[in-house]
Design a protein around this motif. Structure first.
Motif, PDB file in Angstrom:
ATOM      1  N   ARG A  73      -4.463   9.506   9.354  1.00 27.60           N
ATOM      2  CA  ARG A  73      -3.516   9.522   8.227  1.00 27.60           C
ATOM      3  C   ARG A  73      -2.474   8.419   8.329  1.00 27.60           C
ATOM      4  O   ARG A  73      -1.831   8.076   7.358  1.00 27.60           O
ATOM      5  CB  ARG A  73      -2.829  10.893   8.149  1.00 27.60           C
ATOM      6  CG  ARG A  73      -3.793  12.028   7.813  1.00 27.60           C
ATOM      7  CD  ARG A  73      -3.099  13.376   7.879  1.00 27.60           C
ATOM      8  NE  ARG A  73      -2.613  13.646   9.228  1.00 27.60           N
ATOM      9  CZ  ARG A  73      -1.398  14.106   9.500  1.00 27.60           C
ATOM     10  NH1 ARG A  73      -0.529  14.330   8.530  1.00 27.60           N
ATOM     11  NH2 ARG A  73      -1.041  14.341  10.744  1.00 27.60           N
ATOM     12  N   LYS A  94      -4.362   8.745   3.909  1.00 22.78           N
ATOM     13  CA  LYS A  94      -5.520   7.934   4.295  1.00 22.78           C
ATOM     14  C   LYS A  94      -5.063   6.634   4.948  1.00 22.78           C
ATOM     15  O   LYS A  94      -4.490   5.765   4.280  1.00 22.78           O
ATOM     16  CB  LYS A  94      -6.389   7.636   3.073  1.00 22.78           C
ATOM     17  CG  LYS A  94      -7.044   8.886   2.482  1.00 22.78           C
ATOM     18  CD  LYS A  94      -7.815   8.569   1.218  1.00 22.78           C
ATOM     19  CE  LYS A  94      -8.453   9.834   0.640  1.00 22.78           C
ATOM     20  NZ  LYS A  94      -9.119   9.552  -0.662  1.00 22.78           N
ATOM     21  N   GLY A 111       1.149  -0.434  -3.323  1.00 20.90           N
ATOM     22  CA  GLY A 111       0.457   0.781  -3.734  1.00 20.90           C
ATOM     23  C   GLY A 111       0.425   1.936  -2.771  1.00 20.90           C
ATOM     24  O   GLY A 111      -0.232   2.948  -3.049  1.00 20.90           O
ATOM     25  N   VAL A 112       1.121   1.839  -1.647  1.00 17.97           N
ATOM     26  CA  VAL A 112       1.159   2.966  -0.704  1.00 17.97           C
ATOM     27  C   VAL A 112       2.583   3.498  -0.625  1.00 17.97           C
ATOM     28  O   VAL A 112       3.465   2.857  -0.064  1.00 17.97           O
ATOM     29  CB  VAL A 112       0.668   2.556   0.700  1.00 17.97           C
ATOM     30  CG1 VAL A 112       0.938   3.673   1.705  1.00 17.97           C
ATOM     31  CG2 VAL A 112      -0.826   2.250   0.677  1.00 17.97           C
ATOM     32  N   ARG A 146      -6.863   4.244   5.833  1.00 14.23           N
ATOM     33  CA  ARG A 146      -7.597   3.091   5.297  1.00 14.23           C
ATOM     34  C   ARG A 146      -6.869   2.437   4.126  1.00 14.23           C
ATOM     35  O   ARG A 146      -7.081   1.249   3.849  1.00 14.23           O
ATOM     36  CB  ARG A 146      -9.019   3.483   4.902  1.00 14.23           C
ATOM     37  CG  ARG A 146      -9.143   4.476   3.764  1.00 14.23           C
ATOM     38  CD  ARG A 146     -10.631   4.669   3.419  1.00 14.23           C
ATOM     39  NE  ARG A 146     -10.807   5.624   2.347  1.00 14.23           N
ATOM     40  CZ  ARG A 146     -11.030   6.917   2.518  1.00 14.23           C
ATOM     41  NH1 ARG A 146     -11.089   7.399   3.753  1.00 14.23           N
ATOM     42  NH2 ARG A 146     -11.187   7.734   1.494  1.00 14.23           N
ATOM     43  N   ASP A 147      -5.998   3.203   3.441  1.00 10.86           N
ATOM     44  CA  ASP A 147      -5.203   2.602   2.368  1.00 10.86           C
ATOM     45  C   ASP A 147      -4.228   1.570   2.916  1.00 10.86           C
ATOM     46  O   ASP A 147      -3.922   0.573   2.252  1.00 10.86           O
ATOM     47  CB  ASP A 147      -4.438   3.686   1.596  1.00 10.86           C
ATOM     48  CG  ASP A 147      -5.362   4.597   0.794  1.00 10.86           C
ATOM     49  OD1 ASP A 147      -6.547   4.238   0.635  1.00 10.86           O
ATOM     50  OD2 ASP A 147      -4.905   5.659   0.328  1.00 10.86           O
ATOM     51  N   PRO A 171       1.300   7.879   4.404  1.00 10.58           N
ATOM     52  CA  PRO A 171       0.917   7.624   3.013  1.00 10.58           C
ATOM     53  C   PRO A 171       0.737   8.938   2.259  1.00 10.58           C
ATOM     54  O   PRO A 171       0.246   9.916   2.842  1.00 10.58           O
ATOM     55  CB  PRO A 171      -0.423   6.887   3.139  1.00 10.58           C
ATOM     56  CG  PRO A 171      -0.479   6.377   4.539  1.00 10.58           C
ATOM     57  CD  PRO A 171       0.304   7.354   5.360  1.00 10.58           C
ATOM     58  N   SER A 228      -1.396   9.579   0.239  1.00 11.06           N
ATOM     59  CA  SER A 228      -2.838   9.842   0.184  1.00 11.06           C
ATOM     60  C   SER A 228      -3.371  10.441   1.474  1.00 11.06           C
ATOM     61  O   SER A 228      -4.500  10.949   1.506  1.00 11.06           O
ATOM     62  CB  SER A 228      -3.594   8.542  -0.090  1.00 11.06           C
ATOM     63  OG  SER A 228      -3.451   7.639   1.006  1.00 11.06           O
ATOM     64  N   LYS A 280      -6.312  -1.520   3.860  1.00 13.20           N
ATOM     65  CA  LYS A 280      -6.799  -2.208   2.654  1.00 13.20           C
ATOM     66  C   LYS A 280      -5.745  -3.147   2.073  1.00 13.20           C
ATOM     67  O   LYS A 280      -6.076  -4.221   1.551  1.00 13.20           O
ATOM     68  CB  LYS A 280      -7.238  -1.195   1.601  1.00 13.20           C
ATOM     69  CG  LYS A 280      -7.951  -1.809   0.392  1.00 13.20           C
ATOM     70  CD  LYS A 280      -8.489  -0.741  -0.533  1.00 13.20           C
ATOM     71  CE  LYS A 280      -9.331  -1.355  -1.649  1.00 13.20           C
ATOM     72  NZ  LYS A 280      -8.601  -2.307  -2.493  1.00 13.20           N
ATOM     73  N   ILE A 281      -4.483  -2.767   2.165  1.00  9.73           N
ATOM     74  CA  ILE A 281      -3.413  -3.656   1.702  1.00  9.73           C
ATOM     75  C   ILE A 281      -3.528  -5.010   2.396  1.00  9.73           C
ATOM     76  O   ILE A 281      -3.486  -6.065   1.755  1.00  9.73           O
ATOM     77  CB  ILE A 281      -2.027  -3.039   1.979  1.00  9.73           C
ATOM     78  CG1 ILE A 281      -1.754  -1.879   1.014  1.00  9.73           C
ATOM     79  CG2 ILE A 281      -0.923  -4.096   1.859  1.00  9.73           C
ATOM     80  CD1 ILE A 281      -0.456  -1.148   1.286  1.00  9.73           C
ATOM     81  N   ASP A 341      -6.898  -6.984   1.564  1.00 12.05           N
ATOM     82  CA  ASP A 341      -6.835  -7.523   0.204  1.00 12.05           C
ATOM     83  C   ASP A 341      -5.887  -8.718   0.130  1.00 12.05           C
ATOM     84  O   ASP A 341      -6.202  -9.741  -0.483  1.00 12.05           O
ATOM     85  CB  ASP A 341      -6.384  -6.447  -0.784  1.00 12.05           C
ATOM     86  CG  ASP A 341      -7.460  -5.400  -1.064  1.00 12.05           C
ATOM     87  OD1 ASP A 341      -8.611  -5.599  -0.599  1.00 12.05           O
ATOM     88  OD2 ASP A 341      -7.151  -4.383  -1.710  1.00 12.05           O
TER      89      ASP A 341
END
Length: 404
Positions: A56, A114, A97-98, A116-117, A110, A112, A120-121, A124
Motif C-alpha cells: 500500500r 496501491k 493523481g495520488v 503501484r500508483d 495513497p 487507492s 506509475k507516477i 510516466d
C-alpha cells in the motif's frame, strides 16, 4: 561478451538505482531540463516501493522532522528537509493523481491503497521527460575520467560503458537481498576513500533463544499495545509475539536503537497502573482470581502464560503487598534480552552507511569526489517506521537533482 560505448555527452547524470531516491532524482532533474539514465538491477523499478506497507506504500509521514532519524550527525538532514518538505511530498503526489489518507501516527498512504500508483507516477514522468530507464542492468564499476565518470554495467549478457559528468549512487542498502539489494553503494564509497559508519539491520524483528524461547513460541500471534524503551528511545505501539521472538511496530522501532547484549524494557500496560486497577477490582469482586482479571485486560492465553511469573491462581483479595509489587514490576517493567535479530532479509532498512562527514549536507555531493552524489538508504540516515525513510528518499533525490 560484446561491449558497447555510449557517448560521454549523452547524459547529465547516471543514476544507479531505480528506487525512491533515484526515481525522484530523475524526475526532478527532468523538470530542470537535465537528461539522466537510471540503471536498475531488477526487472522493474521501485521494487521496495511496491512491497512497502504491505503493497500500500506509506509514502511519507506528516510529522516528519530530523528528530525521527538516526545518524552520527543528527543535524545532517536539516538542509535536505528544508529544501524538500513533507508539504512538498504531499503536493507532488497530489499533482500527479495520488492523494493521501492519514492512518495512525501521521502515516500517509495513497487513497487507492496501491503502491503501484506511486511507482506509475515516476515511470510516466520519466517517459514524458525523456529520462532513460534501463532495467536488468547490473553496474560493475564506476571510474573517474578526465571530464566526469565512466560507468560499466552488464545487461542481458552484454557489457555497456556509459559516461556522464555526474553519478548518483541511489542503490539502497543491504535489505532485502532477494529483491536485489547489495552493498554496491558502500563498496563504491570505500573505493573512493570514503568512511562508512558500521551497518546493521534496522526496523527488524528480534529473536529469543535458549530457555525462554518456548515461552514466546506459545504466545505466537498475541499482540499487545505496549511502551517499549531503552536508554536511547521509547515507543508506544503494538508488540507481536512470534514463534522466534518479538515483532510488531514497537519492536521494529526500538530495534534501530538496540545492540546485541542489551536489554529492552516493556511496559505491558502503558498509561495505567496495574496495582490501582487490581485494588479497584478487589473492592468489587475480591473472589475473582488474578488469572480471570488479567484475562479481561489481555488475551486469556497471555494471562495463563504468566503463571511462572505471577500468582495467577490467587484471588484478588488474598494478594499480598509483595504480590502486588511483583505484579507491578512485571507488567510495567518486563525485561527482555534478545539473542539477535532476523537479519537483513527481514529488516525494513539498514542502519549506518556512507558517513555524513563525507557529504555536503546542502547538495549530498561527495566532498572528496566532485560529481559523485549519494542519497537514500546507503547514507548514514535511518528513519523511524511509518513513512520517514521515504521522506528522506524523496528529499535526497530532489536535493541531488538541483546540484547535478
Amino acid at each position: 561478451m560484446s561491449t558497447n560505448l555510449i557517448k560521454q555527452t549523452d547524459f547529465d547524470a547516471i543514476i544507479i538505482g531505480g528506487g525512491a531516491c533515484g526515481l525522484m532524482c530523475a524526475v526532478q532533474a527532468g523538470f530542470l531540463g537535465k537528461r539522466t539514465l537510471i540503471l536498475e538491477k531488477n526487472d522493474k523499478v521501485g521494487a521496495k516501493i511496491l512491497i512497502s506497507g504491505g503493497g500500500r506504500c506509506n509514502y511519507t509521514n506528516l510529522y516528519s522532522s530530523p528528530k525521527q532519524f538516526i545518524s552520527q550527525n543528527e543535524h545532517f538532514v536539516k538542509s535536505a528537509f528544508a529544501q524538500w518538505t513533507v508539504d512538498d511530498t504531499v503536493s507532488f503526489f497530489e499533482t500527479y493523481g495520488v492523494s493521501g489518507k492519514e492512518k495512525t501516527l501521521g502515516q500517509l498512504f495513497p487513497t487507492s491503497d496501491k503502491a503501484r500508483d506511486v511507482v506509475k507516477i515516476f515511470t510516466d514522468l520519466c517517459h514524458d521527460l525523456g529520462q532513460i530507464i534501463k532495467c536488468e542492468a547490473e553496474v560493475k564499476s564506476v571510474e573517474q575520467t578526465g571530464n566526469g565518470f565512466e560507468v560499466v554495467y552488464e545487461q542481458h549478457g552484454r557489457e555497456v560503458r556509459v559516461g556522464a559528468t555526474n553519478v548518483i549512487i541511489a542503490a539502497g542498502g543491504l535489505p532485502i537481498q532477494k529483491m536485489g539489494a547489495t552493498d554496491f553503494g558502500l563498496r563504491t564509497a570505500r573505493k573512493f576513500g570514503m568512511k562508512i559508519v558500521d551497518t546493521a539491520p534496522a526496523l527488524v524483528p528480534l529473536t529469543i533463544t535458549g530457555k525462554d524461547q518456548q515461552w514466546y513460541e506459545q504466545l505466537s500471534g498475541n499482540a499487545i499495545f505496549c511502551r517499549v524503551w531503552n536508554d536511547q528511545a521509547s515507543f508506544e505501539e503494538n508488540i507481536l509475539f512470534t514463534h522466534w521472538g518479538l515483532s510488531g511496530p514497537a519492536i521494529l522501532q526500538i530495534s534501530s536503537y538496540w545492540k546485541a547484549g542489551e536489554f529492552i524494557n516493556i511496559d505491558l500496560l502503558p498509561n495505567e497502573n496495574i496495582t490501582e486497577l487490581i485494588l479497584q477490582e478487589r473492592e468489587l469482586n475480591g473472589k475473582k482470581s488474578l488469572l480471570n482479571y488479567l484475562a479481561t485486560i489481555y488475551t486469556r492465553k497471555f494471562a495463563e502464560a504468566l503463571e511462572g511469573y505471577l500468582p495467577i491462581d490467587k484471588n484478588l483479595a488474598s494478594l499480598s503487598k509483595a504480590d502486588l509489587e511483583t505484579i507491578e514490576d512485571l507488567i510495567h517493567n518486563f525485561k527482555v534480552k534478545p539473542a539477535g535479530d532476523k537479519g537483513y532479509d527481514k529488516a525494513e532498512v539498514m542502519r549506518g552507511g556512507v558517513s555524513t562527514d563525507e557529504l555536503s549536507s546542502k547538495s549530498l555531493e561527495a566532498k572528496k569526489v566532485p560529481g559523485l552524489f549519494f542519497g537514500g538508504e546507503c547514507v548514514d540516515v535511518t528513519g523511524w517506521l511509518g513513512g520517514y525513510n521515504f521522506q528522506w528518499a524523496w528529499a535526497s533525490g530532489f536535493v541531488i537533482a538541483q546540484n547535478i
